[in-house]
Design a protein around this motif. Structure first.
Motif, PDB file in Angstrom:
ATOM      1  N   PRO A  50      87.563 -16.925  69.227  1.00 17.49           N
ATOM      2  CA  PRO A  50      88.931 -17.047  68.715  1.00 17.49           C
ATOM      3  C   PRO A  50      89.485 -15.657  68.425  1.00 17.49           C
ATOM      4  N   TYR A  51      90.793 -15.495  68.636  1.00 16.10           N
ATOM      5  CA  TYR A  51      91.413 -14.193  68.419  1.00 16.10           C
ATOM      6  C   TYR A  51      91.189 -13.706  66.987  1.00 16.10           C
ATOM      7  N   PHE A  52      91.136 -14.644  66.066  1.00 14.29           N
ATOM      8  CA  PHE A  52      91.028 -14.318  64.643  1.00 14.29           C
ATOM      9  C   PHE A  52      89.834 -13.398  64.347  1.00 14.29           C
ATOM     10  N   ILE A  53      88.772 -13.496  65.167  1.00 12.41           N
ATOM     11  CA  ILE A  53      87.565 -12.691  64.897  1.00 12.41           C
ATOM     12  C   ILE A  53      87.866 -11.197  65.016  1.00 12.41           C
ATOM     13  N   HIS A  54      88.804 -10.862  65.904  1.00 14.10           N
ATOM     14  CA  HIS A  54      89.231  -9.462  66.044  1.00 14.10           C
ATOM     15  C   HIS A  54      89.844  -8.980  64.718  1.00 14.10           C
ATOM     16  N   LEU A  55      90.615  -9.858  64.096  1.00 13.68           N
ATOM     17  CA  LEU A  55      91.333  -9.482  62.875  1.00 13.68           C
ATOM     18  C   LEU A  55      90.380  -9.333  61.692  1.00 13.68           C
ATOM     19  N   LEU A  77      97.017  -8.667  59.723  1.00 12.89           N
ATOM     20  CA  LEU A  77      98.299  -9.070  60.327  1.00 12.89           C
ATOM     21  C   LEU A  77      98.724  -8.187  61.494  1.00 12.89           C
ATOM     22  N   HIS A  78      97.907  -7.209  61.876  1.00 10.87           N
ATOM     23  CA  HIS A  78      98.428  -6.138  62.733  1.00 10.87           C
ATOM     24  C   HIS A  78      98.894  -6.596  64.112  1.00 10.87           C
ATOM     25  N   ASP A  79      98.483  -7.776  64.551  1.00  2.00           N
ATOM     26  CA  ASP A  79      98.910  -8.223  65.887  1.00  2.00           C
ATOM     27  C   ASP A  79      99.938  -9.356  65.865  1.00  2.00           C
ATOM     28  N   VAL A  80     100.404  -9.775  64.683  1.00  2.00           N
ATOM     29  CA  VAL A  80     101.284 -10.959  64.669  1.00  2.00           C
ATOM     30  C   VAL A  80     102.683 -10.680  65.225  1.00  2.00           C
ATOM     31  N   ALA A 146      90.864   1.505  63.335  1.00  2.00           N
ATOM     32  CA  ALA A 146      89.988   0.348  63.134  1.00  2.00           C
ATOM     33  C   ALA A 146      90.173  -0.643  64.283  1.00  2.00           C
ATOM     34  N   ASP A 147      91.432  -0.847  64.668  1.00  2.00           N
ATOM     35  CA  ASP A 147      91.770  -1.733  65.788  1.00  2.00           C
ATOM     36  C   ASP A 147      91.094  -1.242  67.060  1.00  2.00           C
ATOM     37  N   ARG A 148      91.256   0.063  67.349  1.00  2.00           N
ATOM     38  CA  ARG A 148      90.671   0.620  68.562  1.00  2.00           C
ATOM     39  C   ARG A 148      89.147   0.565  68.534  1.00  2.00           C
ATOM     40  N   HIS A 150      87.230  -1.665  67.102  1.00  2.00           N
ATOM     41  CA  HIS A 150      86.745  -3.005  67.457  1.00  2.00           C
ATOM     42  C   HIS A 150      86.994  -3.319  68.921  1.00  2.00           C
ATOM     43  N   ASN A 151      88.143  -2.873  69.451  1.00  2.00           N
ATOM     44  CA  ASN A 151      88.399  -3.104  70.878  1.00  2.00           C
ATOM     45  C   ASN A 151      87.381  -2.372  71.753  1.00  2.00           C
ATOM     46  N   MET A 152      86.990  -1.194  71.331  1.00  2.00           N
ATOM     47  CA  MET A 152      85.985  -0.439  72.084  1.00  2.00           C
ATOM     48  C   MET A 152      84.626  -1.138  71.995  1.00  2.00           C
TER      49      MET A 152
HETATM   50 MN    MN Z   1      94.476  -5.475  67.720  1.00  2.00          MN
END
Ligand code: MN
Length: 731
Positions: A50-55, A77-80, A146-148, A150-152
């Motif tokens: 689920p997308y939520f795990i990224h958040l 909330l960074h992607d809403v 932090a976003d990057r 986790h994406n990495m």
């Molecule tokens: Mn993100």
């Protein structure tokens, strides 16, 4: 690759609760998490989760960095805004203006598309500059990191092309920013992850080398730890000691840039000692140097002189028994926290203390020089000349604004730039056809000043052109030039379009006078008049005639050099039956049917009354009257005019030259001059030349005569003189 903790909501909240005890703040985090979960409902990550795990992971990373509750909430909330079409307004109503601002800024920064290395405009330093200028609030950068991160960590689910692009961008933009912020842990992890995706061969090679020597290395490290620990305990110094492994990318870089073999990388064996006070750092350094042999020139005191990112520590390199080389870092707990968490640690959340974003930002800018020199990543080339930093500062924060296309392309413009500057930067055609601008979703006037972070959408309409008013407010030279060149080009086109009209008017005017346009409108012939009519070329000339700034009648008159006008007047007078008294010039000449005419006798052939004559109409000096047999007018077709002697004119004398050819003898010249005098002709000058070989004389005599009759009589008489061979007119 290093394992990381995949954090769910519980883990994130747990981490937050380790330093946030205010239940209202924890409630805010739960509220943000619920809101995000609801809006991302049903969406999956590429991993299938689920997308939520990224958040929750982003929030967790922020909590490990001891961030403010509002920052962690913004992390949830960074992607809403981007993914769920939630508006900034909604976030502001649901949470706070502060959180709405952060999420909005993260969204904008996320839209930045950095150019790849193969793009000619590629410049990693610029990208970092743009990123930081746009983020403008350090919390936005920290959320983005932090976003990057986790994406990495989850990059394996992306297609290979995306992996490479994202990894390169991370290495160029994000890792250096993490370094600048002093967040060592994030920087190292971002670098190793990027390294893995960009150069898997080298990554595995180094990982293998590190692994192969692990047992041997661990053994050496442990032995040193035991030895140092024993000594420190004896001295009663508080400490923590541990071995640490350099991250792979830093080993790779050292092997590459310093061209060293793996074995030569000195600080491969590394130990860190953490103690309570600055004094103890120096005490421990002393003990280490007493026990092991320090390598000269490798000791660095970053406590006395901190790095620009506030990093503090003592570094030394020593040789242990068996020749093993160790790098030892010694620092306090506080210094260690700064080294690991960087700036974030400085302004980390403290219970009961009101957070002031502006104050923090100002403090950061005051305390750290990174904002001034963040484009220099490599400390070794850190030429922090004040002039350079000053210009960089101006360059980033004063000289330029960074705005975006709707697709997220960043456009750099001079400060004060408008949507028109933006449009011309995108494409000349877009600039030329701009009719409106939408900035951040709202329609704005075309002279609206743009600000960093604005998303600009230009409305165009085919077939429209720029306005000259734009020149009053555009800021970029590029836009100014393009607008000017548009108008120049249009003017040129307009002129060219008017050429047939000008040609038609001129042809009409010529035809009116019975003249053949083809003959008179020859481009070569017209060229001679451009200067007189103050035009540069044929197009301007015809354009002038077309728009009546040049009078076609005047052109015809000039071009036909009065000749035709003269005939026209005579013809007109004849038609009108008008008796025109012939005007008699002082030379005794008349032009039939015309009153006024400036005339003079040509010097080349010196006509006298009675000679057959013709007028040649000159440009600007009237009519030159020649004898019809003069070599200078023979064969000329145009510009000739009939001229007649005025028989009734009062007597006058005409200049006349005679040349006498004779075999030389005594008294020849006297005989000739006597003969002329007897004919009552005044002599002005005599010029005799004798050829001493042939003995032929040539005598030129200038005189004044009444008419042709007198000249002919004189010639006949001179011919009679003994030894004269010939007599002729002229010199
Ligand atoms: Mn993100």
């Amino acid at each position: 690759m290093a394992q990381y903790k995949n954090a769910d909501l519980d883990a994130a909240l747990q981490e937050a609760k380790s330093y946030i005890h205010n239940s209202e703040h924890i409630d805010l985090l739960i509220h943000a998490a619920d809101f995000a979960k609801k809006h991302h409902e049903g969406k999956l990550r590429k991993s299938g989760e689920p997308y939520f795990i990224h958040l929750t992971n982003v929030a967790y990373i922020l909590a490990t960095m001891r961030q403010q509750p509002a920052t962690i909430a913004a992390g949830f909330l960074h992607d809403v805004i981007e993914d769920c079409k939630v508006t900034r307004q909604e976030l502001q109503e649901e949470f706070s203006e502060e959180i709405a601002y952060m999420v909005d800024a993260v969204t904008k920064v996320g839209m930045l598309e950095f150019k790849g290395k193969d793009d000619p405009e590629y410049q990693a330093a610029n990208h970092r500059k743009i990123f930081i200028a746009m983020a403008s609030d350090v919390r936005v950068i920290i959320i983005k990191l932090a976003d990057r991160l986790h994406n990495m960590r989850t990059l394996q689910y992306q297609p290979e092309a995306s992996q490479k692009r994202i990894a390169a961008e991370t290495l160029d933009v994000y890792a250096p920013i993490a370094h600048r912020l002093g967040i060592g842990t994030i920087k190292n992890e971002l670098e190793d992850l990027s390294f893995f995706y960009l150069n898997r061969g080298a990554y595995y090679h180094i990982a293998h080398l590190v692994e192969a020597k692990k047992a041997e290395r661990d053994e050496a490290v442990n032995q040193m730890i035991r030895e140092i620990s024993d000594t420190l305990r004896e001295q009663g110094i508080k400490f923590r000691i541990f071995g640490r492994s350099k991250h792979l990318y830093s080993i790779y870089k050292k092997m590459e840039t310093k061209n060293k073999r793996f074995e030569e990388i000195l600080d491969l064996l590394a130990i860190r000692i953490i103690t309570d006070t600055k004094q103890n750092c120096y005490n421990i350094l002393g003990i280490v140097h007493e026990t092991y042999k320090p390598i000269t020139g490798r000791m660095k005191d970053y406590i006395a002189v901190p790095k620009t990112n506030l990093y503090q520590s003592l570094h030394t390199t020593v040789v242990a028994d068996g020749g093993k080389i160790f790098e030892v870092q010694i620092r306090t707990e506080e210094m260690d926290e700064v080294a690991e968490r960087g700036i974030a640690a400085h302004w980390r959340y403290k219970e009961g203390k009101a957070y002031d974003a502006k104050a923090q930002q100002k403090e950061i800018e005051d305390k750290l020089s990174w904002l001034k020199n963040f484009s220099i990543y490599n400390e070794e080339n850190d030429e922090s000349a004040t002039g350079f930093m000053h210009s960089l500062q101006k360059d980033v924060f004063e000289a330029n604004v960074y705005v975006m296309t709707p697709k997220g392309r960043v456009i750099e413009l001079p400060n004060g730039a408008t949507p028109i500057d933006f449009a011309y930067r995108i494409h000349t055609e877009i600039g030329n056809t701009t009719v409106g601008a939408v900035v951040n979703g709202g329609i704005v006037p075309l002279n609206k000043e743009l600000h960093t972070g604005d998303v600009v959408n230009i409305k165009t309409l085919k077939g429209t052109g720029p306005s000259e008013d734009w020149l009053k407010f555009v800021k970029s030279n590029q836009a100014r030039q393009k607008i000017r060149s548009y108008f120049q080009k249009r003017e040129a086109e307009e002129k060219e379009n008017k050429v047939p009209e000008g040609e038609r008017l001129l042809a009409e005017e010529l035809k009116k006078r019975g003249l053949e346009p083809k003959e008179w409108m020859d481009k070569k012939r017209l060229e001679g008049y451009f200067k007189e009519f103050r035009v540069a070329n044929y197009i301007d000339f015809m354009y002038g005639i077309a728009v009546k700034s040049i009078n076609a009648v005047q052109v015809v008159e000039k071009v036909t050099n009065h000749h035709r006008a003269v005939h026209d007047e005579a013809a007109l007078n004849r038609v009108l039956g008008k008796e025109v008294p012939h005007r008699v010039s002082k030379n005794g000449l008349i032009v039939p049917g015309i009153e006024t005419m400036k005339m003079s006798l040509a010097h080349c052939c010196l006509p006298v009354h009675g000679d057959e004559i013709i007028g040649y109409v000159t440009k600007g000096s009237g009519v030159k009257v020649h004898r019809k047999d003069c070599a200078n007018v023979r064969g000329i077709q145009g510009n000739m005019i009939d001229v007649q002697w005025d028989d009734g004119s009062q007597e006058r004398l005409y200049d006349c030259d005679l040349t006498v050819i004779a075999t030389d003898r005594s008294y020849l010249l006297t005989d000739i001059v006597t003969m002329i005098s007897q004919n009552r002709v005044p002599i002005d000058s005599v010029n005799a030349k004798a050829n001493h070989v042939t003995l032929i004389s040539s005598i030129k005599i200038s005189m004044r005569v009444k008419d042709l009759e007198q000249v002919n009589a004189l010639i006949a008489n001179v011919r009679k003189i003994d030894s004269v061979i010939d007599v002729k007119r002229g010199g």
